[in-house]
Design a protein around this motif. Structure first.
Motif, PDB file in Angstrom:
ATOM      1  N   ILE A   1       1.003  -1.186   0.028  1.00 28.89           N
ATOM      2  CA  ILE A   1      -0.034   0.024   0.129  1.00 28.89           C
ATOM      3  C   ILE A   1       0.872   1.235   0.038  1.00 28.89           C
ATOM      4  O   ILE A   1       0.447   2.293  -0.851  1.00 28.89           O
ATOM      5  CB  ILE A   1      -0.942   0.002   1.303  1.00 28.89           C
ATOM      6  CG1 ILE A   1      -2.031   1.077   1.045  1.00 28.89           C
ATOM      7  CG2 ILE A   1      -0.175   0.076   2.611  1.00 28.89           C
ATOM      8  CD1 ILE A   1      -3.023   0.849  -0.021  1.00 28.89           C
ATOM      9  N   GLU A   2       2.134   1.120   0.735  1.00 34.65           N
ATOM     10  CA  GLU A   2       2.698   2.346   0.825  1.00 34.65           C
ATOM     11  C   GLU A   2       3.748   2.575  -0.481  1.00 34.65           C
ATOM     12  O   GLU A   2       3.751   3.713  -0.954  1.00 34.65           O
ATOM     13  CB  GLU A   2       3.900   2.432   1.999  1.00 34.65           C
ATOM     14  CG  GLU A   2       3.075   2.360   3.168  1.00 34.65           C
ATOM     15  CD  GLU A   2       2.161   3.651   3.515  1.00 34.65           C
ATOM     16  OE1 GLU A   2       2.529   4.659   2.979  1.00 34.65           O
ATOM     17  OE2 GLU A   2       1.238   3.373   4.241  1.00 34.65           O
TER      18      GLU A   2
ATOM     19  N   LEU B   1       1.275   4.071  -3.080  1.00 34.01           N
ATOM     20  CA  LEU B   1       1.000   5.570  -2.841  1.00 34.01           C
ATOM     21  C   LEU B   1       2.060   6.566  -3.350  1.00 34.01           C
ATOM     22  O   LEU B   1       1.980   7.359  -4.106  1.00 34.01           O
ATOM     23  CB  LEU B   1       1.039   6.128  -1.313  1.00 34.01           C
ATOM     24  CG  LEU B   1       0.693   7.495  -0.994  1.00 34.01           C
ATOM     25  CD1 LEU B   1      -0.739   8.023  -1.383  1.00 34.01           C
ATOM     26  CD2 LEU B   1       0.717   7.567   0.418  1.00 34.01           C
TER      27      LEU B   1
ATOM     28  N   VAL C   1       1.255   6.512  -7.085  1.00 34.77           N
ATOM     29  CA  VAL C   1       0.235   7.595  -7.424  1.00 34.77           C
ATOM     30  C   VAL C   1       1.019   8.881  -7.489  1.00 34.77           C
ATOM     31  O   VAL C   1       0.658   9.935  -8.370  1.00 34.77           O
ATOM     32  CB  VAL C   1      -0.944   7.217  -6.675  1.00 34.77           C
ATOM     33  CG1 VAL C   1      -2.025   8.257  -7.033  1.00 34.77           C
ATOM     34  CG2 VAL C   1      -1.507   5.946  -6.835  1.00 34.77           C
ATOM     35  N   LYS C   2       1.569   9.137  -6.483  1.00 36.73           N
ATOM     36  CA  LYS C   2       2.206  10.554  -6.296  1.00 36.73           C
ATOM     37  C   LYS C   2       3.252  10.710  -7.582  1.00 36.73           C
ATOM     38  O   LYS C   2       3.398  11.822  -8.090  1.00 36.73           O
ATOM     39  CB  LYS C   2       3.064  10.609  -5.058  1.00 36.73           C
ATOM     40  CG  LYS C   2       2.231  10.782  -3.710  1.00 36.73           C
ATOM     41  CD  LYS C   2       2.765  10.941  -2.469  1.00 36.73           C
ATOM     42  CE  LYS C   2       2.144  11.113  -1.431  1.00 36.73           C
ATOM     43  NZ  LYS C   2       2.840  11.245  -0.064  1.00 36.73           N
TER      44      LYS C   2
ATOM     45  N   VAL D   1      -5.371   3.066  -3.933  1.00 40.94           N
ATOM     46  CA  VAL D   1      -5.028   4.282  -3.729  1.00 40.94           C
ATOM     47  C   VAL D   1      -6.118   5.024  -4.606  1.00 40.94           C
ATOM     48  O   VAL D   1      -6.170   5.181  -5.918  1.00 40.94           O
ATOM     49  CB  VAL D   1      -3.717   4.811  -3.834  1.00 40.94           C
ATOM     50  CG1 VAL D   1      -3.651   6.243  -3.915  1.00 40.94           C
ATOM     51  CG2 VAL D   1      -2.781   3.860  -3.006  1.00 40.94           C
TER      52      VAL D   1
ATOM     53  N   TYR E   1      -7.349   9.050  -5.562  1.00 39.68           N
ATOM     54  CA  TYR E   1      -6.711  10.447  -5.731  1.00 39.68           C
ATOM     55  C   TYR E   1      -7.866  11.248  -6.223  1.00 39.68           C
ATOM     56  O   TYR E   1      -8.325  11.090  -7.493  1.00 39.68           O
ATOM     57  CB  TYR E   1      -5.510  10.460  -6.247  1.00 39.68           C
ATOM     58  CG  TYR E   1      -5.068  12.023  -6.614  1.00 39.68           C
ATOM     59  CD1 TYR E   1      -4.458  12.846  -5.914  1.00 39.68           C
ATOM     60  CD2 TYR E   1      -5.333  12.584  -7.811  1.00 39.68           C
ATOM     61  CE1 TYR E   1      -4.308  14.020  -6.081  1.00 39.68           C
ATOM     62  CE2 TYR E   1      -4.925  13.954  -8.332  1.00 39.68           C
ATOM     63  CZ  TYR E   1      -4.349  14.451  -7.469  1.00 39.68           C
ATOM     64  OH  TYR E   1      -4.160  15.737  -7.857  1.00 39.68           O
TER      65      TYR E   1
ATOM     66  N   CYS F   1     -13.241  11.970  -2.284  1.00 44.12           N
ATOM     67  CA  CYS F   1     -12.140  10.659  -2.240  1.00 44.12           C
ATOM     68  C   CYS F   1     -12.641   9.405  -1.309  1.00 44.12           C
ATOM     69  O   CYS F   1     -12.535   8.410  -1.992  1.00 44.12           O
ATOM     70  CB  CYS F   1     -10.923  11.279  -2.132  1.00 44.12           C
ATOM     71  SG  CYS F   1      -9.401  10.104  -2.410  1.00 44.12           S
TER      72      CYS F   1
ATOM     73  N   SER G   1      -7.193   8.216   5.101  1.00 40.26           N
ATOM     74  CA  SER G   1      -8.126   8.978   4.427  1.00 40.26           C
ATOM     75  C   SER G   1      -7.682  10.609   4.530  1.00 40.26           C
ATOM     76  O   SER G   1      -7.061  10.931   5.490  1.00 40.26           O
ATOM     77  CB  SER G   1      -9.443   9.013   4.953  1.00 40.26           C
ATOM     78  OG  SER G   1     -10.398   9.870   4.161  1.00 40.26           O
TER      79      SER G   1
ATOM     80  N   TYR H   1      -5.864  12.168  -1.074  1.00 39.98           N
ATOM     81  CA  TYR H   1      -5.429  10.783  -0.989  1.00 39.98           C
ATOM     82  C   TYR H   1      -6.171   9.978  -0.322  1.00 39.98           C
ATOM     83  O   TYR H   1      -6.267  10.305   1.071  1.00 39.98           O
ATOM     84  CB  TYR H   1      -3.895  10.742  -0.841  1.00 39.98           C
ATOM     85  CG  TYR H   1      -3.073  11.163  -2.169  1.00 39.98           C
ATOM     86  CD1 TYR H   1      -2.571  10.318  -3.105  1.00 39.98           C
ATOM     87  CD2 TYR H   1      -2.375  12.540  -1.893  1.00 39.98           C
ATOM     88  CE1 TYR H   1      -1.951  10.882  -3.919  1.00 39.98           C
ATOM     89  CE2 TYR H   1      -1.788  12.984  -2.993  1.00 39.98           C
ATOM     90  CZ  TYR H   1      -1.590  12.267  -4.103  1.00 39.98           C
ATOM     91  OH  TYR H   1      -0.723  12.673  -5.217  1.00 39.98           O
ATOM     92  N   CYS H   2      -6.731   8.819  -0.445  1.00 37.80           N
ATOM     93  CA  CYS H   2      -7.109   7.759   0.312  1.00 37.80           C
ATOM     94  C   CYS H   2      -6.601   6.196  -0.088  1.00 37.80           C
ATOM     95  O   CYS H   2      -6.569   6.006  -1.432  1.00 37.80           O
ATOM     96  CB  CYS H   2      -8.772   7.779   0.042  1.00 37.80           C
ATOM     97  SG  CYS H   2      -9.516   9.025   0.960  1.00 37.80           S
ATOM     98  N   GLN H   3      -6.325   5.417   1.012  1.00 34.72           N
ATOM     99  CA  GLN H   3      -5.875   4.306   0.727  1.00 34.72           C
ATOM    100  C   GLN H   3      -6.672   2.971   1.297  1.00 34.72           C
ATOM    101  O   GLN H   3      -7.338   3.226   2.376  1.00 34.72           O
ATOM    102  CB  GLN H   3      -4.205   4.089   1.608  1.00 34.72           C
ATOM    103  CG  GLN H   3      -3.338   5.230   0.967  1.00 34.72           C
ATOM    104  CD  GLN H   3      -1.835   5.177   1.773  1.00 34.72           C
ATOM    105  OE1 GLN H   3      -2.065   5.902   2.825  1.00 34.72           O
ATOM    106  NE2 GLN H   3      -1.098   4.258   1.514  1.00 34.72           N
TER     107      GLN H   3
END
Length: 451
Positions: free
Chosen positions: A317-318, A321, A324-325, A360, A362, A373, A391, A395-397
């Motif tokens: 998950i990290e 992120l 996506v960034k 993720v 966005y 989001c 949240s 951005y939400c994961q």
């Protein structure tokens, strides 16, 4: 056959399909007609006399012949069914798979199946080559279906219908258990197609070929049993070879050998350690490239939101992120290899790992009034009991854990979740729809993209 349906006022008169009812190519047209809401009968004679061939579809304006042309025509009658895809790109992809089906699968499969059906005598060399060609085609399909529920898009299309019908006779007559075993993804897809009411209504129950061919191969390997008394006596007279017994090892040495063997097995199972710095670099590189692709697709198609998947994070998950960034990073036009540039496009990105599917969402600041989001991600997570990990407004994961008891596997559920994410946007009017107006369609040709 007579084609009729209440939703097609543009069809001035019923159309008749002249075809061999048991031929797999006829079933292709019949399944498409079921999806289009049309009823078909298959009378004999008639328009077939004009061309001297079947199948033929008789219309008010003239006749259409060849099974591929008829299936394409029926698939395009009702755009709501999306048998020919949701857009121009999907239509092109469907054409690609239909061509693949005709040349790469049907040709060798017919060379293998028709002699079994007694249509013409078997030529062993041709059958041997045909088996290898069918295996190659099945491998291509199996690889494609690893990450896709259907051949194109998120629902049944002409590509699925064509390939399913091409495989029908083979599945019943020659593709036995041993041949099918390596192609688990193809069998999952074939079973899914067969379960659809439109397929079931045309083909009924399909009995898969058993282990005949595989059994024959095993029988060849076994030594032939003697049949006559003379042969039995000859076999008894043959000297029997006795394997020399190995010397038993001392207890301590035997235990040491066993321990070393276990350690070797453990080493084989262990994966080499992944360098976290290199891994993060690969994740960011993939994300940056995908950002450029999203930017281009958004500019060309007027998209405000986009759903996609990436491979490098492998369900982390990290790392997802970070990916996506990287997609949202401001693009530098002076760079030789552009990266990012899609920060203005809302997105939901998926990454499948062994233990979980990471997600993720966005939403850019200027779109947050139209789309929350957190609400978007929670709506998608709820489909398979997922968990919101973090949240914020932009951005939400979230993650959905693998659960074999509930048949929840990351790769298997990913396509359904992408579809759900798009459906959420449709309800809010944030996803472009095909309104069926041909005048508004843009068609790109080779001249539009100079090399």
């Amino acid at each position: 056959g007579v084609l009729s349906g209440p939703t097609f006022s543009s069809v001035a008169m019923p159309m008749k399909l002249y075809a061999h009812p048991d031929n797999y190519k006829t079933k292709k047209a019949l399944i498409c007609a079921k999806y289009a809401g049309l009823e078909i009968e298959t009378p004999k004679g008639g328009a077939a006399d004009q061309t001297g061939r079947v199948p033929v579809l008789e219309t008010e304006q003239g006749c259409i012949f060849s099974s591929a042309a008829i299936a394409r025509y029926i698939s395009r009658i009702n755009r709501c069914t999306a048998l020919y895809g949701q857009n121009l790109l999907e239509g092109g992809m469907i054409d690609s798979w239909v061509e693949f089906c005709t040349h790469e699968l049907e040709v060798p499969l017919c060379a293998w199946v028709l002699p079994v059906q007694g249509v013409f005598p078997e030529v062993p060399e041709a059958t041997k080559c045909a088996k290898e060609d069918v295996k190659s085609a099945m491998t291509v399909l199996n690889n494609h279906l690893l990450a896709n529920t259907y051949m194109v898009g998120h629902s049944i299309t002409l590509a699925d219908v064509s390939l399913f019908c091409a495989l029908l006779d083979g599945m019943s007559l020659v593709l036995d258990d041993a041949f099918r075993k390596p192609f688990g993804n193809v069998m999952r897809w074939f079973t899914l197609c067969l379960a659809q009411p439109e397929f079931k209504a045309v083909v009924g129950d399909v009995k898969l070929c058993g282990g005949g061919a595989a059994g024959a191969a095993k029988a060849d390997k076994k030594e032939a049993k003697p049949t006559t008394q003379e042969e039995k006596l000859k076999q008894e007279d043959k000297p029997k070879t006795v394997k020399p017994k190995s010397e038993p090892k001392p207890k301590g040495e035997a235990k040491q050998d066993k321990k070393e063997k276990e350690q070797d097995e453990t080493k084989k199972d262990e994966k080499p350690a992944v360098d976290p710095v290199k891994k993060k670099k690969a994740v960011i590189k993939e994300g940056g490239k995908r950002g450029v692709e999203i930017e281009g697709a958004a500019d060309m198609g007027g998209l405000q939101f986009f759903c996609t998947s990436v491979d490098e994070p492998e369900g982390d998950i990290e790392l997802l992120l970070e990916s996506v960034k990287a997609m949202n990073e401001k693009s530098d036009a002076t760079e030789e290899e552009r990266k990012g540039g899609s920060g203005h496009v809302g997105k939901m990105v998926f990454s499948a790992g062994i233990d979980q599917l990471a997600m993720v969402a966005y939403v850019a600041e200027e779109k947050q009034a139209e789309c929350s989001c957190q609400e978007w991600l929670e709506n998608v997570l709820s489909l398979f009991g997922g968990k919101l990990v973090s949240s914020s407004k932009d951005y939400c994961q979230g993650v959905i854990a693998t659960d074999s008891n509930k048949n929840i596997f990351p790769l298997k559920i990913r396509e359904a979740l992408i579809l759900e994410a798009n459906n959420f946007l449709r309800k809010k009017g944030l996803f472009p729809e095909d309104n069926g107006d041909d005048d508004d369609e843009m068609v790109f040709g080779d001249d539009d993209f100079p090399s």
